[in-house]
Design an enzyme around this catalytic site. Structure first.
Site, PDB file in Angstrom:
ATOM      1  N   ARG A   1     -25.986  -2.198   5.672  1.00 40.85           N
ATOM      2  CA  ARG A   1     -25.699  -3.578   5.297  1.00 40.85           C
ATOM      3  C   ARG A   1     -26.183  -4.571   6.356  1.00 40.85           C
ATOM      4  NH1 ARG A   1     -20.312  -5.095   2.188  1.00 40.85           N
ATOM      5  NH2 ARG A   1     -21.368  -3.814   0.672  1.00 40.85           N
TER       6      ARG A   1
ATOM      7  N   GLU B   1     -20.024  -5.774   8.932  1.00 36.73           N
ATOM      8  CA  GLU B   1     -21.047  -5.037   9.674  1.00 36.73           C
ATOM      9  C   GLU B   1     -22.146  -5.954  10.206  1.00 36.73           C
ATOM     10  OE1 GLU B   1     -19.755  -4.082   6.777  1.00 36.73           O
ATOM     11  OE2 GLU B   1     -18.823  -2.150   7.234  1.00 36.73           O
TER      12      GLU B   1
ATOM     13  N   LYS C   1       0.853  -1.190   0.000  1.00 34.01           N
ATOM     14  CA  LYS C   1       0.000   0.000   0.000  1.00 34.01           C
ATOM     15  C   LYS C   1       0.887   1.238   0.000  1.00 34.01           C
ATOM     16  CE  LYS C   1      -4.446   1.267   1.938  1.00 34.01           C
ATOM     17  NZ  LYS C   1      -5.608   0.771   2.657  1.00 34.01           N
TER      18      LYS C   1
HETATM   19  C1  LIG Z   1     -19.135  -2.092   3.789  1.00 32.77           C
HETATM   20  C2  LIG Z   1     -17.973  -1.182   4.014  1.00 32.77           C
HETATM   21  N1  LIG Z   1     -17.455  -1.045   5.250  1.00 32.77           N
HETATM   22  C3  LIG Z   1     -16.410  -0.216   5.462  1.00 32.77           C
HETATM   23  C4  LIG Z   1     -15.858   0.486   4.431  1.00 32.77           C
HETATM   24  C5  LIG Z   1     -14.731   1.480   4.676  1.00 32.77           C
HETATM   25  N2  LIG Z   1     -13.513   1.055   3.980  1.00 32.77           N
HETATM   26  C6  LIG Z   1     -13.137   1.607   2.813  1.00 32.77           C
HETATM   27  S1  LIG Z   1     -11.732   0.962   2.212  1.00 32.77           S
HETATM   28  C7  LIG Z   1     -11.571  -0.042   3.535  1.00 32.77           C
HETATM   29  C8  LIG Z   1     -10.387  -0.959   3.636  1.00 32.77           C
HETATM   30  C9  LIG Z   1     -10.300  -1.850   2.460  1.00 32.77           C
HETATM   31  O1  LIG Z   1      -9.178  -2.671   2.597  1.00 32.77           O
HETATM   32  P1  LIG Z   1      -8.699  -3.521   1.378  1.00 32.77           P
HETATM   33  O2  LIG Z   1      -9.855  -4.175   0.711  1.00 32.77           O
HETATM   34  O3  LIG Z   1      -7.603  -4.406   1.836  1.00 32.77           O
HETATM   35  O4  LIG Z   1      -8.178  -2.448   0.345  1.00 32.77           O
HETATM   36  P2  LIG Z   1      -6.885  -1.514   0.445  1.00 32.77           P
HETATM   37  O5  LIG Z   1      -7.388  -0.159   0.837  1.00 32.77           O
HETATM   38  O6  LIG Z   1      -5.942  -2.092   1.446  1.00 32.77           O
HETATM   39  O7  LIG Z   1      -6.329  -1.524  -0.927  1.00 32.77           O
HETATM   40  C10 LIG Z   1     -12.621   0.130   4.440  1.00 32.77           C
HETATM   41  C11 LIG Z   1     -12.775  -0.578   5.717  1.00 32.77           C
HETATM   42  C12 LIG Z   1     -16.437   0.323   3.164  1.00 32.77           C
HETATM   43  N3  LIG Z   1     -15.998   0.995   2.105  1.00 32.77           N
HETATM   44  N4  LIG Z   1     -17.477  -0.507   2.977  1.00 32.77           N
END
Ligand SMILES: Cc1ncc(C[n+]2csc(CCOP(=O)(O)OP(=O)(O)O)c2C)c(N)n1
Length: 638
Positions: free
Chosen positions: A396, A368, A282
């Site tokens: 959700r 969630e 990242k």
């Molecule tokens: C249902 C839901 N819950 C929480 C989030 C907030 N959120 C956005 S990105 C993220 C982390 C995603 O991690 P990953 O899939 O590993 O992607 P990365 O950012 O590491 O590339 C979160 C928790 C979301 N977008 N959707």
């Protein structure tokens, strides 16, 4: 490196595919620079996009997008993809009014086959597309890029489970950067981390390659079996293979020499669902983002050279901070209080709670639905769970709220952050619907804070409600600067307050529009209209005494809320009708968010457009009372 910028030659993936494979390194470097430069101007998601620069280039180079469908989960990592798909000229409008969305959107480009922003939807959507292709006799590929964080949600497993039992040529790219917004939690993420951090997998692959190259030609079949054997020795594959996926990886997601041949093979494999495990970093290629991937997940504008982010002037502590501090103070007095987040410790302030009470803080991953039922379980055992969650993400878990919490009347507390409009993240993140979707549930106590001082009391109120579910909502951003009480005092359930007594107009507010109601009352006074302003505090139970008083003694009643139709105004109208208070001809207007999804903008502009600011309230009063002459004077004067 050639001097001509290659990125200038690429408007669409068709241009990209004209480049030679050895030119892709240079293109990726330019794309990374362009992404950093653009986000430094607009703010937005940075680390995730930087981590998939090479992967994005490789995917568009190998696959025939947009005929092949490329779906980015969450969509927050899609900025490099936007630059390569005809949107480079608008990339500096990201998240701005009228500009590009910070996520993928179907209306924005044919290269965004599926809109996102909430996580973990890509495999389901991709499988749907793949099945449709099969039914229509098409043979395009469908590729879903999903992060290790997003893979922690139940929906992703549901989709894997379904896809693994079918024959569609679905390609899932697991983008494993060992980060969610914060460090990921859970057994699956630990499993991925174990297997990729040890270096064993590189050893096993080298071993397989060497062994195969030493074997005589006619041993090729055996060599293939050795590959297979070593592939399966790396435990990561087994899990996916048991689910029916052909597993490939892990490979280095920044190395074109690994990405290109593997993706090409996968494209041509034609053998059912495949999962490619890609390891990335990242924030890759930008030192400040690599060093602090959580802080550079989402950023304000920043100085590219130093990495320093522009600090927005803070006028008061944020609502999130006030919530966290209040919960900490309640938890000091009551050791039954526990706090739960679904992968949003810093966004919800539970990182602070976690520092104070590590044993009583639970980050369950992007899950969630599980978070809510997990809280319900703790409530059955006498704990006092606070689920700290954004309004939109709670959507959700609606059935869990109804079935696991409300029907069993369990005292789970919902601290609903990001209620109302949120600005640059747009409609997907706007907390518009919680009042409507929680207000219809029997026995729920539902509150909205008018300012941060009231939030402190609402945390205390929720802590004290031990015989049924309760929720309190508060917006994103800084508080009003209200003086904070030293300690939260539980409010009387279902009681609102009158802040200003008047005669003709009654303004009944739920939430932080109260300040605009007060302003509107001042402005109405200058036109000789006397207004009462009341703060309902509770949408449920509704303060019928207060409502009756307002209804009996005013010509017009206006409700104001930061929520959709079906929320506070609807409940007030329902109560007025039931009590017969409408029968004597009082005029009622309900100011809500409009019945459409609102595009990204500054929250204050969005509220103005929605008519939920002082001006909108005053104009509504004039219109309802048929005072077009006053309305004209007001409009011309302001
Ligand atoms: C249902 C839901 N819950 C929480 C989030 C907030 N959120 C956005 S990105 C993220 C982390 C995603 O991690 P990953 O899939 O590993 O992607 P990365 O950012 O590491 O590339 C979160 C928790 C979301 N977008 N959707």
């Amino acid at each position: 490196m050639s001097k001509t910028p290659l990125l200038d030659l690429v408007d669409t993936p068709a241009d990209l595919r004209k480049l030679k494979s050895k030119e892709l390194r240079q293109l990726a470097d330019e794309l990374r620079e362009e992404t950093i430069e653009a986000v430094s101007i607009t703010g937005g998601h940075l680390g995730a996009g930087l981590g998939v620069v090479e992967l994005t280039v490789a995917l568009h180079w190998i696959f025939d997008t947009p005929t092949d469908r490329l779906i980015f989960d969450v969509g927050h990592q899609a900025y490099p993809h936007k630059i390569l798909t005809g949107r480079r000229d608008r990339i500096r409008t990201l998240r701005q009014p009228g500009g590009l969305s910070g996520f993928t959107r179907r209306v924005e480009s044919e290269y965004d086959p599926f809109g996102a922003a909430h996580s973990s939807t890509s495999i389901s959507a991709g499988l749907g597309m793949a099945v449709s292709s099969t039914l229509a006799g098409r043979d395009n590929r469908v590729i879903c890029v999903i992060g290790d964080g997003a893979m922690s949600a139940g929906m992703a497993y549901e989709a894997l489970n379904n896809a693994g039992a079918r024959d569609e040529n679905l390609i899932v790219i697991l983008n494993d950067n060992d980060m969610s917004i914060s460090p990921p939690t859970g057994a699956f993420s630990a499993y991925l981390a174990r297997t990729t951090s040890s270096g064993t997998y590189f050893y096993m692959r080298d071993f397989a390659k060497q062994l195969a190259s030493r074997l005589p030609k006619n041993w090729q079949r055996r060599a293939a079996r050795v590959e297979e054997y070593t592939r399966n020795l790396w435990q990561g594959g087994v899990w996916f293979e048991e689910l029916g996926f052909y597993y490939v990886g892990p490979i280095d997601g920044h190395d074109f020499d690994q990405l290109l041949p593997v993706l090409k093979n996968v494209r041509d494999a034609n053998q059912g669902p495949i999962l490619v495990h890609v390891v990335t970093k990242k924030g890759k290629g930008y030192a400040p983002a690599e060093a602090a991937p959580d802080k550079y997940h989402g950023v304000n504008k920043f100085n590219v050279v130093t990495g320093a982010q522009v600090k927005t002037k803070q006028t008061a502590p944020s609502y999130t901070r006030v919530f966290a501090d209040s919960l900490i103070s309640e938890a000091k007095r009551d050791d039954k209080i526990v706090a739960i987040t679904a992968a949003m410790p810093s966004g919800t302030g539970l990182d602070l709670f976690g520092a104070a009470f590590p044993e009583r803080t639970f980050d369950v991953g992007i899950a969630e639905q599980h978070a809510v039922t997990f809280a319900a379980g703790m409530a059955t055992e006498g704990h006092k769970p606070f689920v700290a969650i954004y309004s939109t993400f709670l959507q959700r878990a609606f059935d869990q709220v109804v079935h696991d919490v409300a029907i069993q009347r369990l005292p789970v507390r919902f601290a609903i952050d990001r209620a109302g409009l949120v600005g640059a993240d747009g409609a997907t993140h706007a907390g518009s619907f919680d009042l409507a979707y929680l207000g219809c549930l029997p026995d729920f106590v539902l509150m909205a804070a008018a300012d941060e001082a009231e939030l402190v009391h609402m945390v205390a109120t929720s802590a004290a409600i031990d015989d049924r579910p309760s929720a309190f909502r508060y917006p994103r951003g800084d508080g009003t600067g209200a003086e904070l009480p030293a300690v939260g005092v539980p409010l009387e359930i279902g009681r609102g307050v009158i802040l200003r007594e008047g005669t003709t107009v009654a303004l009944l507010s739920l939430g932080t529009r109260l300040a605009d109601c007060m302003k509107a009352a001042d402005q109405l006074a200058t036109f000789g209209l006397s207004a009462t302003v009341a703060n309902a505090r509770f949408m449920k139970p509704l303060d019928k005494d207060l409502l009756g008083r307002l209804a009996r003694s005013h010509e017009i009643l206006i409700t104001v809320e930061e929520g959709s139709i079906g929320g506070f105004g609807s409940h007030v109208l329902h109560a007025l009708a039931e009590e017969g208070w409408l029968d004597r001809g009082m005029k009622v207007r309900t100011l809500t968010l409009p019945d459409r999804f609102i595009e990204q903008n500054k929250p204050e502009v969005m509220y103005e457009q929605a008519g939920l600011d002082a001006r909108g309230i005053v104009t509504t009063v004039f219109q309802a009372l048929g005072m077009s002459d006053l309305e004209r004077v007001y409009t011309e004067g302001s």
